[in-house]
Scaffold this motif. Structure first.
Motif, short mmCIF file in Angstrom:
data_model
loop_
_atom_site.label_atom_id
_atom_site.label_comp_id
_atom_site.label_asym_id
_atom_site.label_seq_id
_atom_site.Cartn_x
_atom_site.Cartn_y
_atom_site.Cartn_z
N GLU A 80 0.84 -1.18 0.00
CA GLU A 80 0.00 0.00 0.00
C GLU A 80 0.88 1.24 0.00
O GLU A 80 1.92 1.28 0.67
CB GLU A 80 -0.94 0.00 1.21
CG GLU A 80 -2.04 1.01 1.12
CD GLU A 80 -3.15 0.76 2.13
OE1 GLU A 80 -3.97 1.66 2.31
OE2 GLU A 80 -3.17 -0.33 2.76
N ALA A 81 0.47 2.22 -0.76
CA ALA A 81 1.20 3.47 -0.84
C ALA A 81 0.71 4.45 0.23
O ALA A 81 -0.32 4.24 0.87
CB ALA A 81 1.05 4.09 -2.23
N VAL A 82 1.45 5.52 0.40
CA VAL A 82 1.09 6.60 1.33
C VAL A 82 0.83 7.86 0.52
O VAL A 82 1.55 8.17 -0.44
CB VAL A 82 2.23 6.86 2.34
CG1 VAL A 82 1.96 8.12 3.17
CG2 VAL A 82 2.41 5.66 3.25
N GLY A 83 -0.23 8.56 0.89
CA GLY A 83 -0.53 9.85 0.28
C GLY A 83 -0.74 10.88 1.36
O GLY A 83 -0.51 10.63 2.55
N VAL A 84 -1.17 12.06 0.96
CA VAL A 84 -1.38 13.13 1.93
C VAL A 84 -2.84 13.58 1.87
O VAL A 84 -3.41 13.79 0.80
CB VAL A 84 -0.41 14.32 1.68
CG1 VAL A 84 -0.54 14.86 0.26
CG2 VAL A 84 -0.64 15.44 2.69
N ALA A 85 -3.44 13.67 3.05
CA ALA A 85 -4.79 14.20 3.18
C ALA A 85 -4.69 15.69 3.51
O ALA A 85 -4.01 16.08 4.47
CB ALA A 85 -5.55 13.45 4.27
N LEU A 86 -5.38 16.51 2.70
CA LEU A 86 -5.32 17.96 2.85
C LEU A 86 -6.71 18.51 3.11
O LEU A 86 -7.70 17.98 2.59
CB LEU A 86 -4.78 18.61 1.56
CG LEU A 86 -3.45 18.11 1.00
CD1 LEU A 86 -3.30 18.57 -0.43
CD2 LEU A 86 -2.31 18.62 1.86
N PRO A 87 -6.81 19.59 3.86
CA PRO A 87 -8.12 20.25 3.95
C PRO A 87 -8.52 20.80 2.59
O PRO A 87 -7.66 21.23 1.80
CB PRO A 87 -7.87 21.39 4.95
CG PRO A 87 -6.60 21.05 5.66
CD PRO A 87 -5.79 20.25 4.69
N ALA A 88 -9.80 20.74 2.28
CA ALA A 88 -10.27 21.32 1.01
C ALA A 88 -9.88 22.79 0.96
O ALA A 88 -9.96 23.52 1.96
CB ALA A 88 -11.78 21.17 0.92
N GLY A 89 -9.38 23.25 -0.20
CA GLY A 89 -8.95 24.62 -0.34
C GLY A 89 -7.49 24.84 0.03
O GLY A 89 -7.01 25.99 -0.02
N HIS A 90 -6.78 23.78 0.41
CA HIS A 90 -5.37 23.91 0.74
C HIS A 90 -4.59 24.35 -0.50
O HIS A 90 -4.97 24.04 -1.64
CB HIS A 90 -4.84 22.56 1.25
CG HIS A 90 -3.46 22.63 1.85
ND1 HIS A 90 -2.32 22.59 1.09
CD2 HIS A 90 -3.06 22.76 3.13
CE1 HIS A 90 -1.27 22.66 1.87
NE2 HIS A 90 -1.68 22.76 3.13
N ARG A 91 -3.49 25.03 -0.30
CA ARG A 91 -2.69 25.56 -1.40
C ARG A 91 -2.17 24.48 -2.34
O ARG A 91 -1.88 24.73 -3.52
CB ARG A 91 -1.52 26.38 -0.85
CG ARG A 91 -0.53 25.54 -0.03
CD ARG A 91 0.59 26.38 0.56
NE ARG A 91 1.50 25.58 1.37
CZ ARG A 91 2.53 24.90 0.87
NH1 ARG A 91 2.79 24.93 -0.43
NH2 ARG A 91 3.32 24.18 1.68
N LEU A 92 -2.03 23.23 -1.84
CA LEU A 92 -1.50 22.14 -2.67
C LEU A 92 -2.60 21.25 -3.24
O LEU A 92 -2.31 20.28 -3.93
CB LEU A 92 -0.54 21.27 -1.84
CG LEU A 92 0.71 21.97 -1.29
CD1 LEU A 92 1.48 21.04 -0.36
CD2 LEU A 92 1.61 22.42 -2.45
N ALA A 93 -3.85 21.56 -2.96
CA ALA A 93 -4.95 20.68 -3.35
C ALA A 93 -5.07 20.55 -4.86
O ALA A 93 -5.58 19.54 -5.36
CB ALA A 93 -6.26 21.18 -2.76
N SER A 94 -4.62 21.52 -5.63
CA SER A 94 -4.74 21.45 -7.08
C SER A 94 -3.64 20.62 -7.74
O SER A 94 -3.71 20.34 -8.93
CB SER A 94 -4.71 22.88 -7.67
OG SER A 94 -3.48 23.52 -7.36
#
Length: 297
Positions: free
Chosen positions: A163-177
């Motif tokens: 299984e891989a690891v990713g990052v969970a971000l709040p919606a609207g975070h600067r990196l979300a796009s």
């Protein structure tokens, strides 16, 4: 009195013929007759009336017959049960796991195992990863599922699935796009994390951040991966989570994969050696369904 005495007696009672009973049992008639005489001597009463032309049960034999059948049936039932337990077709299987592990393939494997081995009761025990080795040693569980198994030479570990690891971000975070995110891009972010003292996986993620050139700024630490996304959704920080957790739909969360090189969240099955037949059957089903790789504990 031995079981063969009962088997010989029942065979003669069924056939009412020493000759036919001997043929059915695959023995010669003289030893069969001797075994019946020995049984009658032990009981102190004749079980058959014998003439040159016929054999019949005495009242004592008629009374003894259903009890003899019952004893033989119980012995066969006990033998069948022992064979089933020895083959892992019946019994119990106790699994230690964290709740987030069930977000991956394990639930499907439990269902398939239940279909193949309906006589086995599977019991789930939710517990932190750090408690799982002790539960195995105490025989409270048969298999544990965790990321980054402990260095314990008395336990075996098999990779259950990658299984891989990713990052969970709040919606609207600067990196979300971003389509994917480099771990170094998270330097300076507020992190919510699994509790370091309870989780070798959390330590693995912490060390991956250090290797990427920054020390993560921890603002909250929790026990369960599922709790991390709730904190992220509340805007308290970002979280590194396994793909299976990040893939769960959750309002207010954006999940993005990490660019290579990235930490992994491979899940391992941990067990005592030698494993029980039931445990071996589950491991075999897991290998067939998930094609894991072996790993040293």
């Amino acid at each position: 009195m031995e079981l063969r005495h009962l088997r010989y007696f029942v065979a003669v009672a069924d056939a009412l013929s020493f000759t036919a009973a001997a043929e059915r049992l695959g023995v010669s008639q003289p030893p069969l007759s001797q075994q019946i005489r020995d049984l009658e001597a032990e009981l102190g009463t004749p079980l058959f009336w014998r003439t040159s032309r016929s054999v019949a049960l005495t009242p004592a034999g008629a009374a003894f017959l259903p009890r003899a059948r019952a004893v033989l049936a119980q012995v066969e039932e006990a033998a069948a049960e022992a064979r089933a337990v020895g083959a892992g077709r019946t019994g119990t299987l106790d699994l230690g796991l964290t709740g987030s592990i069930l977000a991956g393939p394990l639930g499907r494997m439990i269902r398939l195992f239940g279909e193949r081995y309906p006589g086995v009761l599977v019991r789930l025990h939710e517990m932190p990863p750090g408690e799982q080795p002790a539960a195995l040693h105490a025989h409270r569980t048969d298999l544990g599922f965790l990321r980054h198994p402990p260095d314990d030479p008395s336990l075996r570990a098999v990779r259950a699935w990658p299984e891989a690891v990713g990052v969970a971000l709040p919606a609207g975070h600067r990196l979300a796009s971003h389509a994917e995110i480099a771990l170094s891009d998270l330097a300076g972010e507020a992190f919510v994390s699994l509790r370091l003292r309870d989780s070798r996986f959390a330590t693995h993620l912490h060390e991956a951040c250090l290797a990427a050139g920054f020390a993560p700024r921890m603002v909250q630490q929790v026990v369960e991966s599922a709790s991390l996304v709730s904190l992220v959704a509340a805007g308290l920080g970002v979280a590194l989570v396994p793909d299976s957790v990040g893939a769960l739909p959750r309002p207010g969360i954006v999940y993005r994969p990490l660019a290579a090189p990235a930490p992994v969240a491979d899940v391992f099955a941990l067990y005592r050696a030698p494993a029980s037949a039931v445990t071996e059957n589950f491991l075999a089903l897991m290998r067939d369904g998930l094609a894991p790789c072996d790993a040293a504990a």
